[in-house]
Design an enzyme around this catalytic site. Structure first.
Site, PDB file in Angstrom:
ATOM      1  N   GLY A  12       0.855  -1.188   0.000  1.00 44.28           N
ATOM      2  CA  GLY A  12       0.000   0.000   0.000  1.00 44.28           C
ATOM      3  C   GLY A  12       0.892   1.239   0.000  1.00 44.28           C
ATOM      4  O   GLY A  12       2.013   1.206  -0.517  1.00 44.28           O
ATOM      5  N   VAL A  14       2.702   2.683   2.247  1.00 45.80           N
ATOM      6  CA  VAL A  14       4.028   2.579   2.869  1.00 45.80           C
ATOM      7  C   VAL A  14       4.952   1.676   2.051  1.00 45.80           C
ATOM      8  O   VAL A  14       6.097   2.043   1.758  1.00 45.80           O
ATOM      9  CB  VAL A  14       3.909   2.098   4.338  1.00 45.80           C
ATOM     10  CG1 VAL A  14       5.297   1.904   4.944  1.00 45.80           C
ATOM     11  CG2 VAL A  14       3.111   3.100   5.165  1.00 45.80           C
ATOM     12  N   VAL A 154       6.254   4.782  14.967  1.00 45.12           N
ATOM     13  CA  VAL A 154       5.794   5.953  15.728  1.00 45.12           C
ATOM     14  C   VAL A 154       6.244   7.228  15.034  1.00 45.12           C
ATOM     15  O   VAL A 154       7.440   7.465  14.853  1.00 45.12           O
ATOM     16  CB  VAL A 154       6.346   5.945  17.183  1.00 45.12           C
ATOM     17  CG1 VAL A 154       5.840   7.166  17.952  1.00 45.12           C
ATOM     18  CG2 VAL A 154       5.959   4.664  17.898  1.00 45.12           C
ATOM     19  N   GLU A 212      -4.934   5.225   8.077  1.00 47.69           N
ATOM     20  CA  GLU A 212      -4.763   3.770   8.089  1.00 47.69           C
ATOM     21  C   GLU A 212      -5.718   3.131   7.086  1.00 47.69           C
ATOM     22  O   GLU A 212      -6.719   3.745   6.693  1.00 47.69           O
ATOM     23  CB  GLU A 212      -5.074   3.219   9.493  1.00 47.69           C
ATOM     24  CG  GLU A 212      -4.096   3.653  10.565  1.00 47.69           C
ATOM     25  CD  GLU A 212      -2.672   3.215  10.271  1.00 47.69           C
ATOM     26  OE1 GLU A 212      -2.426   2.008  10.148  1.00 47.69           O
ATOM     27  OE2 GLU A 212      -1.798   4.093  10.152  1.00 47.69           O
ATOM     28  N   LYS A 227       0.906   3.498  19.335  1.00 50.70           N
ATOM     29  CA  LYS A 227       2.201   4.192  19.405  1.00 50.70           C
ATOM     30  C   LYS A 227       2.571   4.473  20.867  1.00 50.70           C
ATOM     31  O   LYS A 227       3.753   4.412  21.235  1.00 50.70           O
ATOM     32  CB  LYS A 227       2.131   5.484  18.594  1.00 50.70           C
ATOM     33  CG  LYS A 227       2.011   5.205  17.092  1.00 50.70           C
ATOM     34  CD  LYS A 227       1.542   6.418  16.305  1.00 50.70           C
ATOM     35  CE  LYS A 227       1.512   6.132  14.813  1.00 50.70           C
ATOM     36  NZ  LYS A 227       0.812   7.158  14.032  1.00 50.70           N
TER      37      LYS A 227
HETATM   38  N1  HSE Z   1      -2.354   6.724  10.022  1.00 45.76           N
HETATM   39  C1  HSE Z   1      -1.149   7.088  10.703  1.00 45.76           C
HETATM   40  C2  HSE Z   1      -1.216   8.540  11.059  1.00 45.76           C
HETATM   41  C3  HSE Z   1       0.021   6.789   9.817  1.00 45.76           C
HETATM   42  O1  HSE Z   1      -2.104   9.229  10.553  1.00 45.76           O
HETATM   43  O2  HSE Z   1      -0.419   9.015  11.855  1.00 45.76           O
HETATM   44  C4  HSE Z   1       1.359   6.873  10.482  1.00 45.76           C
HETATM   45  O3  HSE Z   1       1.497   5.941  11.518  1.00 45.76           O
END
Ligand code: HSE
Length: 339
Positions: A12, A14, A154, A212, A227
Site C-alpha cells: 500500500g 508505505v 511511531v 490507516e 504508538k
Molecule cells: N495513520 C497514521 C497517522 C500513519 O495518521 O499518523 C502513520 O502511523
C-alpha cells in the site's frame, strides 16, 4: 560490493513508499555503504512479484497503481502471497509494511517471527503486533540474534525511537507526551482553520494516503494508542500492552467546540501521554503558540529526561515517502551494523 536482498511485504502507501525510497537512494547506499540493495520480492494481500535477481522498484509501483495488483508485473508477477512469499526466494531483510491489525497482530506477527526464525533482519512500520506483543516480538529477535528496527511505527518521519535510544542514551526518560497521529492532526487543523466537519476531511486524508487502511483506527485514537504502547515499552521500559491504554478519539469533537476553544486562545489536539502511571490518548485543550501548536500531518513529542531536561521533536507523522524514509534509515542502520 556487499548485497542486501529485501522482501517488501505489504504494498500500500508505505510499501510503495519504500520501493520509491530504495529507487531514489540505492546509488547513495552503494557509494556510501558499499551495499547493493535489491528488492527480490514485493507482495500485497493477494499477489506478488518475485525475482531472485531483483525487481525494478519503479515498475513495481506503476504496475500496482495501474492494475491494483502485482500479478501483472512482467514475467515475475504471481498470485503467491502471505507467508509463502518468504519461502519463494532467498533474502536478507524483511521490510514489513502490511496494514496494522489490533485484533491479533496478523499477518505482521507471523511474518516477523518466521523471518526471525530464519535468521533474517526485520524492519517494520506495523503497530499491531508490537502494541499487542511487544516483549515477545523483541525477545524473539534477540533469541535469534537478528536485528529488528521499528522507527517508522511511531511518528512517520519524526525521529523518536532511535533518537532517544541513541542520542539521549545517557538519559533516563520519565515521561513523553505528544501528538502521535498525523491523520487526526490534519483533520483537527483543517476543522480549526476552515470549520469543516471531520467526516469531509477524513475522506481527503484517505486520498492523501496518510490514514490507516481502516481509518477508524486514526479517528478513534487506536493508532495513537498503539504508538503509546510502543514508546512505553521501547523508551520507558514499561511492560504494557494495548489494553493498558485509556483511549478516546476525536469523533465527538464538533466544529463548535473547536470554535469556542479558539476564541479563548486554545486548540483541541489528540494528545498521547506516556508515563509509568499513565498511558492515555485523549483530545485535550492546548494553548495556541505552545509546542503542541503544530498543524497538518505534523507530529510532535516532548521527552522529559533527567539530564537533558525536556527535548521536543517535530516531524511529518504520516505519508508514503515520509514513513518510508524512517524504514530506509532503519535498513541502512542494519547494513552499517552488519558490514
Ligand atoms: N495513520 C497514521 C497517522 C500513519 O495518521 O499518523 C502513520 O502511523
Amino acid at each position: 560490493m556487499n548485497e542486501c536482498k529485501v522482501i517488501i511485504m505489504g504494498f500500500g502507501a508505505v510499501g510503495q513508499g519504500v520501493a520509491n525510497a530504495i529507487s531514489l537512494k540505492k546509488d547513495m547506499i552503494k557509494q556510501e555503504h558499499n551495499v547493493e540493495v535489491k528488492v527480490v520480492a514485493a507482495a500485497d494481500s493477494s499477489s506478488s512479484a518475485i525475482c531472485a535477481d531483483g525487481l525494478d522498484e519503479q515498475l513495481l509501483v506503476s504496475v500496482k497503481n495501474d492494475n491494483g495488483s502485482l500479478a501483472s508485473y512482467p514475467e515475475y508477477g504471481s498470485d503467491v502471497c502471505g507467508i509463502d512469499v518468504l519461502d519463494s526466494v532467498e533474502y536478507d531483510c524483511l521490510i514489513e509494511a502490511t496494514p496494522t491489525n489490533i485484533e491479533d497482530g496478523e499477518p505482521a506477527l507471523s511474518l516477523t517471527l518466521k523471518a526471525f526464525e530464519e535468521g533474517k533482519d526485520v524492519v517494520t512500520s506495523n503497530k499491531g503486533h508490537l502494541a499487542l506483543f511487544f516483549k515477545d516480538v523483541v525477545s524473539a529477535a534477540e533469541k535469534n540474534n537478528v536485528q529488528f528496527r521499528y522507527e517508522a511505527t511511531v511518528g512517520g518521519a519524526m525521529p523518536i525511537i532511535n533518537f532517544v535510544k541513541d542520542t539521549l542514551s545517557s538519559c533516563k526518560i520519565s515521561s513523553i507526551e505528544g501528538i502521535l497521529n498525523g491523520t487526526t492532526n490534519y483533520i483537527l487543523s483543517r476543522m480549526t482553520s476552515e470549520g469543516s466537519s471531520y467526516k469531509d476531511i477524513l475522506h481527503e486524508s484517505q486520498e492523501l494516503g496518510i490514514a490507516e487502511t481502516d481509518p477508524t483506527q486514526d479517528v478513534e485514537g487506536i493508532d495513537a494508542a498503539c504508538k503509546t504502547v510502543i514508546l512505553a515499552n521501547s523508551l520507558l521500559g514499561i511492560d504494557a500492552t494495548y489494553s493498558d491504554v485509556d483511549v478516546e478519539g476525536i469523533s465527538n469533537i464538533t466544529s463548535q467546540a473547536i470554535e469556542l476553544a479558539k476564541k479563548d486562545g486554545y486548540l483541541i489536539k489528540l494528545i498521547a501521554e506516556v508515563s509509568p502511571d499513565n498511558l492515555k490518548v485523549s483530545p485535550r485543550l492546548v494553548k495556541q503558540g505552545s509546542s503542541y501548536d503544530v498543524n497538518g500531518t505534523l507530529n510532535m513529542a516532548t521527552v522529559h529526561t533527567d539530564l537533558a531536561g525536556d527535548v521536543t521533536v517535530v516531524g511529518l507523522g504520516a505519508g508514503s515517502l515520509e514513513t518510508a524514509s524512517a524504514m530506509l534509515t532503519d535498513l541502512i542502520s542494519i547494513l552499517k551494523n552488519k558490514y
